[in-house]
Motif scaffolding. Structure first.
Motif, PDB file in Angstrom:
ATOM      1  N   TYR A 169       0.826  -1.217   0.000  1.00  0.00           N
ATOM      2  CA  TYR A 169       0.000   0.000   0.000  1.00  0.00           C
ATOM      3  C   TYR A 169       0.857   1.263   0.000  1.00  0.00           C
ATOM      4  O   TYR A 169       0.549   2.244  -0.680  1.00  0.00           O
ATOM      5  N   HIS A 170       1.948   1.234   0.770  1.00  0.00           N
ATOM      6  CA  HIS A 170       2.751   2.444   0.900  1.00  0.00           C
ATOM      7  C   HIS A 170       3.447   2.774  -0.424  1.00  0.00           C
ATOM      8  O   HIS A 170       3.419   3.922  -0.885  1.00  0.00           O
ATOM      9  N   THR A 171       4.044   1.762  -1.055  1.00  0.00           N
ATOM     10  CA  THR A 171       4.698   2.033  -2.341  1.00  0.00           C
ATOM     11  C   THR A 171       3.649   2.433  -3.382  1.00  0.00           C
ATOM     12  O   THR A 171       3.894   3.336  -4.200  1.00  0.00           O
ATOM     13  N   ALA A 192       0.989   4.118  -2.848  1.00  0.00           N
ATOM     14  CA  ALA A 192       0.649   5.530  -2.597  1.00  0.00           C
ATOM     15  C   ALA A 192       1.716   6.449  -3.188  1.00  0.00           C
ATOM     16  O   ALA A 192       1.398   7.535  -3.697  1.00  0.00           O
ATOM     17  N   HIS A 193       2.996   6.011  -3.158  1.00  0.00           N
ATOM     18  CA  HIS A 193       4.048   6.831  -3.768  1.00  0.00           C
ATOM     19  C   HIS A 193       3.907   6.872  -5.291  1.00  0.00           C
ATOM     20  O   HIS A 193       4.139   7.912  -5.909  1.00  0.00           O
ATOM     21  N   VAL A 194       3.552   5.737  -5.885  1.00  0.00           N
ATOM     22  CA  VAL A 194       3.357   5.721  -7.343  1.00  0.00           C
ATOM     23  C   VAL A 194       2.219   6.681  -7.703  1.00  0.00           C
ATOM     24  O   VAL A 194       2.352   7.524  -8.607  1.00  0.00           O
ATOM     25  N   ALA A 213      11.397  12.074   0.249  1.00  0.00           N
ATOM     26  CA  ALA A 213      11.938  11.936   1.595  1.00  0.00           C
ATOM     27  C   ALA A 213      10.894  11.181   2.404  1.00  0.00           C
ATOM     28  O   ALA A 213       9.723  11.570   2.426  1.00  0.00           O
ATOM     29  N   ASP A 214      11.284  10.083   3.039  1.00  0.00           N
ATOM     30  CA  ASP A 214      10.277   9.188   3.607  1.00  0.00           C
ATOM     31  C   ASP A 214      10.901   8.245   4.634  1.00  0.00           C
ATOM     32  O   ASP A 214      12.011   7.783   4.446  1.00  0.00           O
ATOM     33  N   GLY A 215      10.153   7.966   5.690  1.00  0.00           N
ATOM     34  CA  GLY A 215      10.674   7.074   6.731  1.00  0.00           C
ATOM     35  C   GLY A 215      10.021   5.704   6.774  1.00  0.00           C
ATOM     36  O   GLY A 215      10.171   4.998   7.767  1.00  0.00           O
TER      37      GLY A 215
END
Ligand SMILES: [Zn+2]
Length: 230
Positions: free
Chosen positions: A93-95, A97-99, A195-197
């Motif tokens: 899900y997180h990747t 959301a970046h796409v 920039a992401d944690g």
């Protein structure tokens, strides 16, 4: 931070509060943050007693693990294990959301101003003026085209000065605390850098595909998009 695929490790309990909130000397449990839900899993003490990690949060800069029952003591050595199915879904899900944020920004000049990612669905907020569901669906189609190209996702660090000279890195507008000197970058090669944690898959095909669920008008320049990964 450096290996999103670490599933098991050993650690020492460095503090226990209210009998069931513990801090470890090292942890891969992701604490709730950046709009992404927390990791769960188990820790097992040397005598074989298993404790469930039911919540992970960050308090006063420390990662705190909430256990389902009391019994862990300061100084205990424990074996930690993530609930990998849950974590891996959150990574997808997180990747994803970046796409999506990269496509909306690069191709439609729209910014993602917030997100909330759970194992059931993802949500992103857009600074979109008039609601345009066709545009949103087109952006999701474009995202799925990129996923099919299976771009790799790399993680590295830049100094704060170098990162701040490259404002595209901060387009999610989720400011980084000023005491942080090295900024962690999540780089979808040839497409989007942030920039992401958080935790990410290492190549886009792992996402599967993104499916549009619905969109809601939350006000002026504020449209909310719900999606699922399949
Ligand atoms: Zn992120």
């Amino acid at each position: 931070m450096d290996d999103s695929y670490l599933k098991e490790w050993d650690a020492e309990v460095i503090s226990v509060s209210k009998e069931k909130f513990i801090v470890l000397d090292k942890t891969a449990f992701y604490p709730r943050g950046g709009g992404v839900e927390w990791d769960t899993g188990t820790i097992t003490t040397d005598d074989g007693t298993e404790f469930k990690v039911v919540y992970t949060g960050k308090f006063s800069g420390e990662v705190s693990h909430e256990l389902d029952h009391a019994g862990v003591k300061k100084g205990d050595m424990v074996h930690c294990r993530l609930d990998w199915d849950r974590r891996y879904l959150l990574m997808r899900y997180h990747t994803a959301a970046h796409v999506l944020s990269g496509v909306f920004f690069n191709e439609y000049d729209l910014k993602v101003t917030g997100n909330q990612l759970t194992i059931e669905k993802g949500r992103i907020d857009l600074n979109m003026g008039e609601m345009d569901v066709d545009l949103i669906k087109n952006a999701i189609d474009r995202s799925n085209d990129l996923i099919k190209k299976d771009l790799s996702v790399e993680i590295y660090y830049l100094s704060r000065t170098d990162a701040e000279n490259d404002p595209v890195l901060f387009k999610l507008a989720m400011g980084f605390p000023h005491e942080i000197e090295m900024i962690r970058i999540v780089d979808i090669k040839g497409f989007d850098r942030q920039a992401d944690g958080g935790c990410h898959v290492k190549s886009l095909s792992e996402i599967g595909s993104i499916e549009f669920l619905n969109a809601a008008n939350k006000g002026k320049d504020f449209k909310r998009v719900y999606f699922q990964v399949q």
